[in-house]
Enzyme design. Structure first.
Site, PDB file in Angstrom:
ATOM      1  N   ASP A 151       0.583  -1.088   0.127  1.00 37.10           N
ATOM      2  CA  ASP A 151       0.007   0.047   0.086  1.00 37.10           C
ATOM      3  C   ASP A 151       0.949   1.348  -0.034  1.00 37.10           C
ATOM      4  O   ASP A 151       0.417   2.212  -0.669  1.00 37.10           O
ATOM      5  CB  ASP A 151      -0.657   0.031   1.197  1.00 37.10           C
ATOM      6  CG  ASP A 151      -1.734  -1.338   1.084  1.00 37.10           C
ATOM      7  OD1 ASP A 151      -2.187  -1.649   0.264  1.00 37.10           O
ATOM      8  OD2 ASP A 151      -1.877  -1.721   2.296  1.00 37.10           O
ATOM      9  N   HIS A 180      -5.480  -3.869   5.166  1.00 38.61           N
ATOM     10  CA  HIS A 180      -4.963  -3.691   3.847  1.00 38.61           C
ATOM     11  C   HIS A 180      -6.015  -4.577   2.865  1.00 38.61           C
ATOM     12  O   HIS A 180      -5.897  -5.404   2.303  1.00 38.61           O
ATOM     13  CB  HIS A 180      -4.015  -5.048   3.960  1.00 38.61           C
ATOM     14  CG  HIS A 180      -3.090  -5.436   2.884  1.00 38.61           C
ATOM     15  ND1 HIS A 180      -2.401  -4.500   1.949  1.00 38.61           N
ATOM     16  CD2 HIS A 180      -2.949  -6.649   2.225  1.00 38.61           C
ATOM     17  CE1 HIS A 180      -1.835  -4.952   1.049  1.00 38.61           C
ATOM     18  NE2 HIS A 180      -2.156  -6.399   1.031  1.00 38.61           N
TER      19      HIS A 180
END
Length: 336
Positions: A151, A180
């Protein structure tokens, strides 16, 4: 002397991840495990002229235990990839059992190893690993990490595109917190090392935030049913594993994002819970990594009103994801 292990080493993430770890000069042993093809992957990698001795095992003859024996760090990318129309949560029904079985092997063979979980949905699979370790009396929250580095990698890349300078991508740092998957991924663009908010009006800010949150969907769509993010995930996994290995070797001041149990640093975890306004067990944020694992959980710091709204939206989803993982291991569904 560091032994690294990849569980799921013959898969789309596992093979490039194993390749990147083989090139790490700090690794002296590399153990590979999967249900198919692992000896071949190991033989292929063993021809690369780096210090790591490579061995690959299959399930028969206690292959998992042989792979894990003496492990210092275990990375778990095992599981099925996401397909078009699937969310990370859709993967849970399949990947939960895979992660549970691998975690059982680690808890019984290498309980002191640092465990890095890549298998999706990370928000739920990390709690599964924790519950397995608890049942074996070997749980140490400082040694369990959910890998959320991708990310941050995506955020760095996408911000470099906004400022129209890809050469800056390697040095751009954008904190990404929460979890996530989807709305649990919260980019803190106001804290970007390269200021970007001044270039974004409301719609552009939302578009960039959405792209960071759902960047994996771009890859799934582009691969047209053949897989999900494997190469970028392998890169991100290797980046995080390298920081953990450097910490093992004694390097100080290593900061990285990770989805961790907030008891890993009780003081920092309590402060973070106060910031997010919820008593969650797990959250992804910047941590300081040391020779014993999580040394410090770093506060979120000053947020914009928009970022506070993103955190507020992430928390209920995280709460559900965490409960799903913990409940699965405490009372796993009957096999059919």
């Amino acid at each position: 002397m560091v032994k690294a292990v990849v569980l799921g080493a013959a898969g789309g993430i596992g093979q490039p991840l194993a390749l990147l770890l083989k090139t790490n000069p700090l690794i002296t042993e590399l153990g590979l495990f999967d249900i198919v093809n692992t000896p071949g992957v190991a033989a292929d990698l063993s021809h690369i002229a780096t210090p790591a001795k490579v061995e690959g095992y299959l399930p028969p003859d206690d292959g998992l235990a042989k792979t894990l024996k003496g492990a210092d760090i275990v990375v778990i990318p095992a599981g099925v990839p996401r397909k078009p129309g699937m969310t990370r949560d859709d993967l849970f029904k399949i990947n939960a059992g895979i992660v549970r079985d691998l975690a059982t092997g680690i808890a019984t063979t290498a309980p002191k190893a640092f465990v890095l979980v890549i298998s999706n949905p990370v928000n739920s699979t990390v709690p599964i690993v924790a519950e397995v370790f608890k049942q074996h009396g070997t749980f140490d929250p400082k040694r369990l990490f959910g890998v959320t580095t991708l990310d941050v990698v995506r955020a760095s890349t996408f911000v470099s595109e906004v400022i129209n300078d890809l050469s800056k991508a390697p040095e751009i740092v954008v904190p990404v917190v929460g979890g996530h998957s989807g709305v649990t991924i919260v980019p803190i663009l106001s804290q970007s090392s390269h200021p970007v908010l001044s270039l974004l009006d409301g719609d552009k800010l939302k578009a960039l935030t959405d792209r960071i949150q759902f960047g994996g969907d771009e890859v799934v769509k582009a691969k047209d049913g053949t897989g999900s993010a494997t190469l970028s995930m392998a890169y991100a996994g290797a980046e995080f594993a390298t920081k953990v290995i450097k910490a093992l070797a004694g390097e100080k001041g290593l900061i990285a994002p990770s989805y961790v149990h907030l008891d890993a640093d009780k003081e920092g975890g309590a402060a973070l819970k106060k910031e997010i306004g919820k008593d969650l067990d797990y959250f992804s944020t910047n941590i300081e990594i040391g020779p014993n694992g999580v040394e410090r959980i770093i506060p979120l710091g000053k947020l914009t009103d928009y970022e506070k709204q993103l955190i507020a939206a992430a928390v209920p989803e995280l709460e559900t994801n965490i409960a799903k993982g913990a409940t699965f291991q405490k009372a796993p569904p009957a096999k059919v």
